[in-house]
Scaffold this motif. Sequence first.
Motif, short mmCIF file in Angstrom:
data_model
loop_
_atom_site.label_atom_id
_atom_site.label_comp_id
_atom_site.label_asym_id
_atom_site.label_seq_id
_atom_site.Cartn_x
_atom_site.Cartn_y
_atom_site.Cartn_z
N LEU A 135 -8.82 -48.99 60.50
CA LEU A 135 -8.47 -50.42 60.50
C LEU A 135 -8.59 -50.99 61.91
N ILE A 136 -9.63 -50.60 62.62
CA ILE A 136 -9.82 -51.02 64.01
C ILE A 136 -10.19 -52.51 64.08
N ASN A 137 -9.51 -53.23 64.98
CA ASN A 137 -9.80 -54.64 65.23
C ASN A 137 -9.81 -55.49 63.96
N THR A 138 -8.81 -55.25 63.13
CA THR A 138 -8.61 -56.07 61.92
C THR A 138 -7.43 -57.01 62.08
N GLN A 139 -6.61 -56.78 63.11
CA GLN A 139 -5.37 -57.53 63.33
C GLN A 139 -4.42 -57.39 62.13
N VAL A 140 -4.52 -56.28 61.45
CA VAL A 140 -3.68 -56.04 60.28
C VAL A 140 -2.22 -55.92 60.71
N SER A 141 -1.30 -56.44 59.92
CA SER A 141 0.12 -56.45 60.29
C SER A 141 0.74 -55.08 60.08
N TRP A 142 1.86 -54.83 60.76
CA TRP A 142 2.60 -53.59 60.55
C TRP A 142 3.12 -53.50 59.12
N GLU A 143 3.48 -54.63 58.53
CA GLU A 143 3.98 -54.62 57.16
C GLU A 143 2.92 -54.06 56.21
N THR A 144 1.67 -54.48 56.40
CA THR A 144 0.60 -53.96 55.55
C THR A 144 0.31 -52.50 55.87
N VAL A 145 0.37 -52.12 57.15
CA VAL A 145 0.18 -50.71 57.51
C VAL A 145 1.22 -49.85 56.80
N HIS A 146 2.47 -50.30 56.79
CA HIS A 146 3.53 -49.51 56.14
C HIS A 146 3.33 -49.45 54.63
N THR A 147 2.87 -50.53 54.04
CA THR A 147 2.59 -50.51 52.59
C THR A 147 1.53 -49.45 52.29
N LEU A 148 0.51 -49.39 53.14
CA LEU A 148 -0.55 -48.42 52.93
C LEU A 148 -0.04 -46.98 53.12
N THR A 149 0.68 -46.72 54.20
CA THR A 149 1.12 -45.34 54.47
C THR A 149 2.16 -44.86 53.47
N GLN A 150 2.91 -45.79 52.90
CA GLN A 150 3.91 -45.39 51.90
C GLN A 150 3.28 -45.02 50.55
N HIS A 151 2.04 -45.43 50.34
CA HIS A 151 1.38 -45.20 49.05
C HIS A 151 0.15 -44.29 49.18
N THR A 152 0.02 -43.62 50.32
CA THR A 152 -1.12 -42.70 50.50
C THR A 152 -0.58 -41.31 50.84
N PRO A 153 -0.16 -40.57 49.84
CA PRO A 153 0.49 -39.28 50.08
C PRO A 153 -0.42 -38.22 50.70
N GLU A 154 -1.75 -38.47 50.72
CA GLU A 154 -2.66 -37.49 51.31
C GLU A 154 -3.31 -38.01 52.59
N LEU A 155 -2.83 -39.13 53.12
CA LEU A 155 -3.43 -39.71 54.32
C LEU A 155 -3.23 -38.78 55.51
N GLU A 156 -4.34 -38.44 56.18
CA GLU A 156 -4.29 -37.53 57.32
C GLU A 156 -4.64 -38.20 58.65
#
Length: 435
Positions: A135-156
């Motif tokens: 997600l480089i240079n997307t200006q994505v919010s921390w809230e969206t980052v947390h939504t993604l990491t909370q729902h990606t149990p295999e994210l490495e």
Amino acid sequence: MDSSSDEEEGRTFIQVISEKYNPENFPYGHGVGVVILPSPPGSPSKERLFLPSILVLNDCGIRKAGEKSDIAALCAHVVELDLSHNQLNNWAEICTIVSNIPHLDFLNLSMNPLSGVELEPSMGEIFSRVRQLVLINTQVSWETVHTLTQHTPELEELFLCLNGYQNVSESQASCPSLRLLQISDNQLQDWADVRKFGLMYPCLNTLVLANNNIEAVGDTQENLQRLFPNLRSINLNNSGLRNWEDIERLNYFPKLEEIKAKGTPLLEPYTNQERHSLLLARLPSVSVLNGGQVTKDDREDAERFFIRYYQDSPEQELPARYHILVSRYGHLAPLADVDLSPRCTVVDVRWGDRVEAVSLHLEQTVGDLKKKLRALLKLPDNRIRLFHINREMCSVLGPEELKCGSRALHSYSIRDGDEILIVPKDKNRSNSSHI
């Protein structure tokens, strides 16, 4: 629809696939891992598409997904998807694409304009199979980052570079699968924000903080051991570290073995050798420093350098590491001051009845000497021969001609007081009568 209207509305994921993977673009046949599929309705190709399992669709003007059924039909085998440098600014469109690629493992959304748009928590599970998320240079919010990491149990692996973060918002749920976090080129300064990564990603083993102005490693040994029990590599290149104490605190990470710390204000006053040795000697557990493997000899050289560097300092200024190393190697004598400057000697140069004392650099070549003598004595160009006469051995050895222009003078064993004889070249007969 005309092309200008199409550009205004943006192209769809399906349109781009149909154009890029048209058989006309594969004149020599398809490659390994490419699946041949029927083209969707309305595709430029009426027969089939050559689709690889790794789709690279960067900088294609994609703004929308297209028909779900077409994505599902074409992308069932796709495992990696690069959508960087497109115009995706709506998570609903991204979710439509991802939800219809059942085996997606790698997703790159870099350089898409995602500032100010949030991912609904109900859509988070769509990304559950992703292991690498960029997600480089997307200006994505921390809230969206947390939504993604909370729902990606295999994210490495997670890449959040160039997003303008000045601080870190802590998530209420951790992501224990994450092993690598790259968050370089942001605006983080406070170690309190770095500490949050340990809470959110407890199994992290690689942390890239390069090009953030982190000014200190502000934590106790107990906290660093508890928060980062598995961290093996940290990159602090071009950070704001200014004190050796911060470097020494890196030893508190219990499994840390690789460190990068180039370009910090702390190291600016030192030479390259000093930077390397003073860093390495303070980091006894590190096996890779600034990208280079540390050998046993490297470490011993650095630790001995460290002792000599500080041994004349006042007692109150000696680092704690100094006493540890002295107990191992003892107090060391200063290194001998070896003069590596070019050796010189003074010889008598004879040209007819004229004799001049000339200083020679013995690292120079015969060719260099000829040039010097021609300039010094105004001799004719390329019309001279040189002979070396050893004053002590001349009765035994006789003169030795300096023939080879590329040979170094020191190889002729020239000594102070010897003589260099200049003889003019004679086209018609031998010059032995001049000697």
